[in-house]
Motif scaffolding. Sequence first.
Motif, PDB file in Angstrom:
ATOM      1  N   PRO A  95       4.985 -64.784  49.217  1.00  0.00           N
ATOM      2  CA  PRO A  95       6.169 -64.624  48.354  1.00  0.00           C
ATOM      3  C   PRO A  95       7.391 -64.130  49.115  1.00  0.00           C
ATOM      4  N   PHE A  96       7.303 -64.020  50.427  1.00  0.00           N
ATOM      5  CA  PHE A  96       8.432 -63.578  51.235  1.00  0.00           C
ATOM      6  C   PHE A  96       8.447 -64.374  52.530  1.00  0.00           C
ATOM      7  N   ARG A  97       9.534 -64.249  53.253  1.00  0.00           N
ATOM      8  CA  ARG A  97       9.647 -64.890  54.557  1.00  0.00           C
ATOM      9  C   ARG A  97      10.307 -63.925  55.534  1.00  0.00           C
ATOM     10  N   LEU A  98      10.081 -64.135  56.810  1.00  0.00           N
ATOM     11  CA  LEU A  98      10.669 -63.301  57.846  1.00  0.00           C
ATOM     12  C   LEU A  98      11.924 -63.970  58.369  1.00  0.00           C
ATOM     13  N   GLU A 154      15.364 -58.481  44.799  1.00  0.00           N
ATOM     14  CA  GLU A 154      14.181 -59.238  45.208  1.00  0.00           C
ATOM     15  C   GLU A 154      13.912 -59.054  46.702  1.00  0.00           C
ATOM     16  N   ASP A 155      14.966 -59.100  47.523  1.00  0.00           N
ATOM     17  CA  ASP A 155      14.794 -58.871  48.951  1.00  0.00           C
ATOM     18  C   ASP A 155      14.289 -57.451  49.214  1.00  0.00           C
ATOM     19  N   ALA A 156      14.842 -56.491  48.474  1.00  0.00           N
ATOM     20  CA  ALA A 156      14.416 -55.100  48.648  1.00  0.00           C
ATOM     21  C   ALA A 156      12.942 -54.935  48.300  1.00  0.00           C
ATOM     22  N   MET A 157      12.493 -55.585  47.216  1.00  0.00           N
ATOM     23  CA  MET A 157      11.091 -55.470  46.819  1.00  0.00           C
ATOM     24  C   MET A 157      10.169 -56.109  47.845  1.00  0.00           C
TER      25      MET A 157
END
Length: 474
Positions: free
Chosen positions: A329-332, A241-244
């Motif tokens: 859908p992601f965070r930094l 999931e992190d890779a995507m």
Amino acid sequence: MTPQQSGMQQTGLRLPPGFVIGTATAAAQIEGGVAAGGRTPSVWDRFSDQPGRIIDGSSTAVTADHFHRHAEDVRLMADLGVDAYRFSLSWTRLQPNGRGSLATDGVAFYERLLDELQAAGIRPFVTISHWDLPEEYEHGWLDRDTAARLGEFAGLVGERFGDRVDSWITINEPATVTLNGYALGLHAPGQALLFDALPTVHHQLLGHGLAVQALRATGVRGRIGITNVHTPVVPAGDSPEDAMMAALFDVVHNRVFADPVLLGHYPQVPDELSPLFGAFAEVPVEDLVVISQPLDFYGLNYYMPTRVAAGAGTGESPDGTSQAMADLPFRLEEFDEYPRTGFGWPIAPEAFTRALAEVQERYGQVLPPVYITENGASFADAVDAATGAVDDQERIDYLAGHLDAALSAVTPGAPAEGLDLRGLFVWSLMDNWEWAAGFTQRFGLVHVDFETLERTPKASFRWLAGLLRARGES
């Protein structure tokens, strides 16, 4: 010879023949004079007038007052010994209201600046669009017509200044405009549309292509390119999931802006992400032909790497706070292993090497010569109360490390071998009005007292001048 002098000499001797060292600025950040000579408001003028938009409540009204002090600023560059100066044109100073012929007073200002640069032996690199659109363009880059307006403006300025400009940059950092201005609401015009901001990508790139066509039609003698900001992206963890999500961020920050220009198409994305990119589903082929015309050079801005994790954001972004981040859908994630600039950006010269290597790997066969059109850092520069001096050793270390990383990256056997690196522009010549951060972040080689507007060269200014002298003595 001190260790620092020895380091300057060694780096100066490493600069390849003809390698350009310059400084860079942007009109909205340094010019001021927002109503002088018939100039009309830009979107950044209006944005800075809105309460709460700028962290310290400042505005574009005066900034560093370069409009009235340009001769002094060119003398500083001459003392510094740089080869080139990258600056941008104030669209509404030259074309009030974004329509019609060029304004006499605006033309006269830039002609004086070009005269002064020529007399000092400094090559002008001119950016046509550096974020400050005319306010009359109501929907900004969401409107396809804005691309046509940029093409028309490019034709006008190319015809007027085309025999005096060394290099033209059509548009600066369209990624930052899209992400901060239209997706997250941090910059002008302040819209938080998330992935619905993607039409601004295509319209900016189309504007770039139309500007290239217009400049070439006027017969400008200078070379033509674009400036994109690149960040190497790494996943925060080992999960798929992190890779995507890291791959998604790489696409929206880097590849949707570079692939169409250099490869003639938008990047492919995994099927599960394709609904996010509907804006590119039916792009006319003829648009991509316009966007992907061969360029004389490619401008690459580098500041920092990015670490991405899957999962909802917290509302925090690198440049401030945006509630829109919480809906992604992601965070930094932070790079705790690196020191940070005043902006909180990780200082990682090795990531600069990765950025150059990625660009060479992806586009090497079609990549024109590359200029680093911006690289620099903000720090909390302290002025010595007794002497007025500014000892910004952190900036010296930053610039030395990044210049060394860039030069090393393109040597035989190095990660970006084959990339034709032609120069580097330090951001920035002087402390300026740093967009939504106002006067809270100082990037300059020259300290500016924003009350008196007095200019004082910092230690980094003297360091770079020494490096350039060492080159000349080789």
